[in-house]
Motif scaffolding. Structure first.
Motif, PDB file in Angstrom:
ATOM      1  N   THR A 153      -6.927   5.791  -0.656  1.00  0.00           N
ATOM      2  CA  THR A 153      -6.170   6.126   0.549  1.00  0.00           C
ATOM      3  C   THR A 153      -5.120   5.054   0.833  1.00  0.00           C
ATOM      4  O   THR A 153      -5.271   3.894   0.447  1.00  0.00           O
ATOM      5  CB  THR A 153      -7.100   6.272   1.761  1.00  0.00           C
ATOM      6  OG1 THR A 153      -7.763   5.013   2.002  1.00  0.00           O
ATOM      7  CG2 THR A 153      -8.157   7.351   1.508  1.00  0.00           C
ATOM      8  N   TRP A 154      -4.076   5.466   1.546  1.00  0.00           N
ATOM      9  CA  TRP A 154      -3.028   4.520   1.912  1.00  0.00           C
ATOM     10  C   TRP A 154      -3.556   3.440   2.847  1.00  0.00           C
ATOM     11  O   TRP A 154      -3.144   2.277   2.757  1.00  0.00           O
ATOM     12  CB  TRP A 154      -1.866   5.263   2.564  1.00  0.00           C
ATOM     13  CG  TRP A 154      -1.062   6.071   1.601  1.00  0.00           C
ATOM     14  CD1 TRP A 154      -1.202   7.403   1.329  1.00  0.00           C
ATOM     15  CD2 TRP A 154       0.014   5.607   0.775  1.00  0.00           C
ATOM     16  NE1 TRP A 154      -0.282   7.798   0.375  1.00  0.00           N
ATOM     17  CE2 TRP A 154       0.476   6.721   0.027  1.00  0.00           C
ATOM     18  CE3 TRP A 154       0.629   4.370   0.599  1.00  0.00           C
ATOM     19  CZ2 TRP A 154       1.524   6.623  -0.881  1.00  0.00           C
ATOM     20  CZ3 TRP A 154       1.682   4.264  -0.306  1.00  0.00           C
ATOM     21  CH2 TRP A 154       2.113   5.387  -1.038  1.00  0.00           C
ATOM     22  N   SER A 155      -4.454   3.818   3.745  1.00  0.00           N
ATOM     23  CA  SER A 155      -5.013   2.830   4.673  1.00  0.00           C
ATOM     24  C   SER A 155      -5.795   1.755   3.917  1.00  0.00           C
ATOM     25  O   SER A 155      -5.715   0.564   4.256  1.00  0.00           O
ATOM     26  CB  SER A 155      -5.922   3.529   5.699  1.00  0.00           C
ATOM     27  OG  SER A 155      -6.979   4.223   5.053  1.00  0.00           O
ATOM     28  N   PHE A 156      -6.551   2.158   2.896  1.00  0.00           N
ATOM     29  CA  PHE A 156      -7.284   1.177   2.094  1.00  0.00           C
ATOM     30  C   PHE A 156      -6.308   0.267   1.363  1.00  0.00           C
ATOM     31  O   PHE A 156      -6.527  -0.951   1.287  1.00  0.00           O
ATOM     32  CB  PHE A 156      -8.179   1.888   1.088  1.00  0.00           C
ATOM     33  CG  PHE A 156      -8.879   0.952   0.131  1.00  0.00           C
ATOM     34  CD1 PHE A 156     -10.086   0.369   0.481  1.00  0.00           C
ATOM     35  CD2 PHE A 156      -8.317   0.633  -1.103  1.00  0.00           C
ATOM     36  CE1 PHE A 156     -10.729  -0.517  -0.385  1.00  0.00           C
ATOM     37  CE2 PHE A 156      -8.954  -0.251  -1.961  1.00  0.00           C
ATOM     38  CZ  PHE A 156     -10.157  -0.820  -1.606  1.00  0.00           C
ATOM     39  N   LEU A 157      -5.243   0.823   0.812  1.00  0.00           N
ATOM     40  CA  LEU A 157      -4.273   0.030   0.053  1.00  0.00           C
ATOM     41  C   LEU A 157      -3.677  -1.073   0.914  1.00  0.00           C
ATOM     42  O   LEU A 157      -3.702  -2.256   0.533  1.00  0.00           O
ATOM     43  CB  LEU A 157      -3.168   0.948  -0.474  1.00  0.00           C
ATOM     44  CG  LEU A 157      -1.997   0.256  -1.173  1.00  0.00           C
ATOM     45  CD1 LEU A 157      -2.445  -0.367  -2.480  1.00  0.00           C
ATOM     46  CD2 LEU A 157      -0.854   1.242  -1.417  1.00  0.00           C
ATOM     47  N   PHE A 158      -3.138  -0.715   2.077  1.00  0.00           N
ATOM     48  CA  PHE A 158      -2.461  -1.698   2.919  1.00  0.00           C
ATOM     49  C   PHE A 158      -3.447  -2.696   3.526  1.00  0.00           C
ATOM     50  O   PHE A 158      -3.140  -3.891   3.629  1.00  0.00           O
ATOM     51  CB  PHE A 158      -1.655  -0.996   4.010  1.00  0.00           C
ATOM     52  CG  PHE A 158      -0.438  -0.286   3.495  1.00  0.00           C
ATOM     53  CD1 PHE A 158       0.605  -0.995   2.920  1.00  0.00           C
ATOM     54  CD2 PHE A 158      -0.321   1.095   3.579  1.00  0.00           C
ATOM     55  CE1 PHE A 158       1.738  -0.345   2.437  1.00  0.00           C
ATOM     56  CE2 PHE A 158       0.794   1.746   3.102  1.00  0.00           C
ATOM     57  CZ  PHE A 158       1.829   1.031   2.527  1.00  0.00           C
ATOM     58  N   SER A 159      -4.616  -2.218   3.926  1.00  0.00           N
ATOM     59  CA  SER A 159      -5.599  -3.128   4.525  1.00  0.00           C
ATOM     60  C   SER A 159      -6.143  -4.107   3.488  1.00  0.00           C
ATOM     61  O   SER A 159      -6.375  -5.282   3.799  1.00  0.00           O
ATOM     62  CB  SER A 159      -6.745  -2.330   5.154  1.00  0.00           C
ATOM     63  OG  SER A 159      -7.423  -1.542   4.189  1.00  0.00           O
ATOM     64  N   SER A 160      -6.347  -3.654   2.244  1.00  0.00           N
ATOM     65  CA  SER A 160      -6.868  -4.555   1.200  1.00  0.00           C
ATOM     66  C   SER A 160      -5.836  -5.616   0.835  1.00  0.00           C
ATOM     67  O   SER A 160      -6.197  -6.788   0.628  1.00  0.00           O
ATOM     68  CB  SER A 160      -7.274  -3.751  -0.034  1.00  0.00           C
ATOM     69  OG  SER A 160      -6.162  -3.055  -0.589  1.00  0.00           O
ATOM     70  N   ILE A 161      -4.566  -5.251   0.750  1.00  0.00           N
ATOM     71  CA  ILE A 161      -3.526  -6.241   0.452  1.00  0.00           C
ATOM     72  C   ILE A 161      -3.396  -7.242   1.594  1.00  0.00           C
ATOM     73  O   ILE A 161      -3.271  -8.455   1.370  1.00  0.00           O
ATOM     74  CB  ILE A 161      -2.179  -5.538   0.170  1.00  0.00           C
ATOM     75  CG1 ILE A 161      -2.260  -4.747  -1.140  1.00  0.00           C
ATOM     76  CG2 ILE A 161      -1.048  -6.555   0.089  1.00  0.00           C
ATOM     77  CD1 ILE A 161      -1.013  -3.950  -1.461  1.00  0.00           C
ATOM     78  N   LEU A 174      -5.727  -8.079   3.716  1.00  0.00           N
ATOM     79  CA  LEU A 174      -6.918  -8.918   3.696  1.00  0.00           C
ATOM     80  C   LEU A 174      -6.824  -9.971   2.598  1.00  0.00           C
ATOM     81  O   LEU A 174      -7.213 -11.134   2.795  1.00  0.00           O
ATOM     82  CB  LEU A 174      -8.155  -8.047   3.498  1.00  0.00           C
ATOM     83  CG  LEU A 174      -9.505  -8.781   3.422  1.00  0.00           C
ATOM     84  CD1 LEU A 174      -9.782  -9.509   4.734  1.00  0.00           C
ATOM     85  CD2 LEU A 174     -10.626  -7.801   3.100  1.00  0.00           C
ATOM     86  N   TYR A 175      -6.300  -9.584   1.457  1.00  0.00           N
ATOM     87  CA  TYR A 175      -6.145 -10.508   0.327  1.00  0.00           C
ATOM     88  C   TYR A 175      -5.211 -11.659   0.681  1.00  0.00           C
ATOM     89  O   TYR A 175      -5.547 -12.843   0.477  1.00  0.00           O
ATOM     90  CB  TYR A 175      -5.629  -9.734  -0.876  1.00  0.00           C
ATOM     91  CG  TYR A 175      -4.989 -10.566  -1.959  1.00  0.00           C
ATOM     92  CD1 TYR A 175      -5.720 -11.514  -2.666  1.00  0.00           C
ATOM     93  CD2 TYR A 175      -3.643 -10.404  -2.282  1.00  0.00           C
ATOM     94  CE1 TYR A 175      -5.134 -12.280  -3.654  1.00  0.00           C
ATOM     95  CE2 TYR A 175      -3.046 -11.156  -3.267  1.00  0.00           C
ATOM     96  CZ  TYR A 175      -3.788 -12.098  -3.947  1.00  0.00           C
ATOM     97  OH  TYR A 175      -3.193 -12.853  -4.937  1.00  0.00           O
ATOM     98  N   VAL A 176      -4.058 -11.344   1.235  1.00  0.00           N
ATOM     99  CA  VAL A 176      -3.088 -12.379   1.601  1.00  0.00           C
ATOM    100  C   VAL A 176      -3.644 -13.254   2.719  1.00  0.00           C
ATOM    101  O   VAL A 176      -3.526 -14.489   2.683  1.00  0.00           O
ATOM    102  CB  VAL A 176      -1.751 -11.744   2.011  1.00  0.00           C
ATOM    103  CG1 VAL A 176      -0.774 -12.799   2.507  1.00  0.00           C
ATOM    104  CG2 VAL A 176      -1.132 -10.982   0.836  1.00  0.00           C
ATOM    105  N   SER A 177      -4.266 -12.633   3.710  1.00  0.00           N
ATOM    106  CA  SER A 177      -4.815 -13.397   4.837  1.00  0.00           C
ATOM    107  C   SER A 177      -5.916 -14.342   4.369  1.00  0.00           C
ATOM    108  O   SER A 177      -5.979 -15.500   4.809  1.00  0.00           O
ATOM    109  CB  SER A 177      -5.367 -12.438   5.895  1.00  0.00           C
ATOM    110  OG  SER A 177      -4.355 -11.574   6.386  1.00  0.00           O
ATOM    111  N   ALA A 178      -6.797 -13.873   3.496  1.00  0.00           N
ATOM    112  CA  ALA A 178      -7.881 -14.714   3.003  1.00  0.00           C
ATOM    113  C   ALA A 178      -7.336 -15.910   2.225  1.00  0.00           C
ATOM    114  O   ALA A 178      -7.861 -17.027   2.329  1.00  0.00           O
ATOM    115  CB  ALA A 178      -8.822 -13.890   2.120  1.00  0.00           C
ATOM    116  N   ALA A 179      -6.279 -15.689   1.439  1.00  0.00           N
ATOM    117  CA  ALA A 179      -5.675 -16.788   0.677  1.00  0.00           C
ATOM    118  C   ALA A 179      -5.067 -17.830   1.612  1.00  0.00           C
ATOM    119  O   ALA A 179      -5.232 -19.039   1.400  1.00  0.00           O
ATOM    120  CB  ALA A 179      -4.619 -16.240  -0.276  1.00  0.00           C
TER     121      ALA A 179
END
Length: 300
Positions: A31-39, A41-46
């Motif tokens: 889903t588009w929501s999963f795509l944007f939220s995962s990216i 989350l990835y950037v924020s965690a880094a």
């Protein structure tokens, strides 16, 4: 031949592979929501990890990571090699099963690899491996956290590159984009070599006397650039390629990655040259050796 037939079955003829269909309700992460939220989350965690390290450790000495880099490199090498083999066998099977449909349009195998016919749906063997490739991008993105822990730097290029790779592989499936089969083959072939080399050096074996990883990435970007021109040419000659809108957006993102990489590469080269002029030949050799080690880990 028994081993080959078993390999072909498990990588291209299983019912779950043959009957695969990209679906927002059945495919995890589709889903588009999963795509944007995962990216996000990835950037924020880094960013959070980088800030925490800056607050907790004032010195910039690398943290001991033990076997983690070697395990990650070995995992990526094996996964990339598996995706490459599965894509080759699946593409061969798809060509064998659908070749009769191409006779009217006089489509060749190479043309199909670059330009899917209009109306192609994201189902079947090659799209199964495209889906596995999409999922593997999340494991690939973990390399950023290893870099942050090891060098205490926030790798903007790496964060951008990994985010774009996740986004592009999603577009391939969502819009049945042309060129994705060749892109997966080129990328997984290079990555299996690069991460195999990284595993080799991570366990203490000798490294190459030249920037191996950088040269591999230049080769990959060059091949992608040539293939993109081929897709554009076939789009006008054959009357259209499927998912051309997503391909155009994909091309823009690839151009951004190429620009950032060349900018990074040129800056490294100019910095080496400047230090060599100021510090002398002996200091230059030491600096270049150190920087090459950093480049080997920070690229791709």
């Amino acid at each position: 031949m028994t081993s080959y037939h078993s390999l072909r079955y498990y990588l291209s003829e299983q019912p779950s592979i043959v009957g695969f269909r990209w679906s927002h309700t059945q495919s995890w992460g589709s889903t588009w929501s999963f795509l944007f939220s995962s990216i996000a989350l990835y950037v924020s965690a880094a960013v959070v990890l980088h800030v925490l390290l800056q607050l907790l450790f004032r010195h910039r000495r690398p943290l001991p990571l033990g076997p983690l880099p070697a395990v990650h490199s070995l995992s990526m090498a094996l996964i990339s090699a598996t995706i490459f083999a599965g894509t080759v066998l699946s593409a061969t099977a798809e060509i064998r099963d659908t070749r009769w449909l191409w006779r009217r349009s006089r489509t060749t195998t190479f043309q199909w690899l670059l330009c899917f016919p209009l109306g192609t749906r994201p189902s079947g063997r090659v799209f199964f491996w495209s889906y596995i490739y999409y999922l593997s991008r999340f494991l690939h993105a973990l390399r950023s956290f290893i870099t942050i822990l090891r060098y205490r730097e926030l790798p903007f290029f790496k964060l951008f590159n990994h985010s774009i790779l996740i986004f592009m592989s999603f577009l391939w499936l969502e819009f049945s984009q042309s060129f994705q089969v060749l892109a997966i083959l080129l990328t997984t072939l290079v990555y299996s070599v690069v991460y195999g080399y990284r595993f080799w050096t991570a366990i203490g074996l000798p490294s190459a006397c030249f920037p191996f990883v950088v040269n591999c990435q230049i080769l990959l970007l060059s091949c992608n650039l040539v293939c993109h021109f081929g897709v554009l040419l076939l789009h006008f000659i054959k009357g259209g390629c499927n998912g051309i809108g997503a391909w155009i957006f994909n091309s823009v993102l690839n151009g951004a990655i190429l620009f950032l990489f060349l900018n990074f590469y040129v800056k490294k080269h100019l910095r080496k040259t400047k230090v060599g002029v100021i510090g002398g030949a002996g200091h230059e050799l030491s600096f270049v050796a150190k920087k090459l080690e950093l480049v080997k880990d920070k690229d791709i």
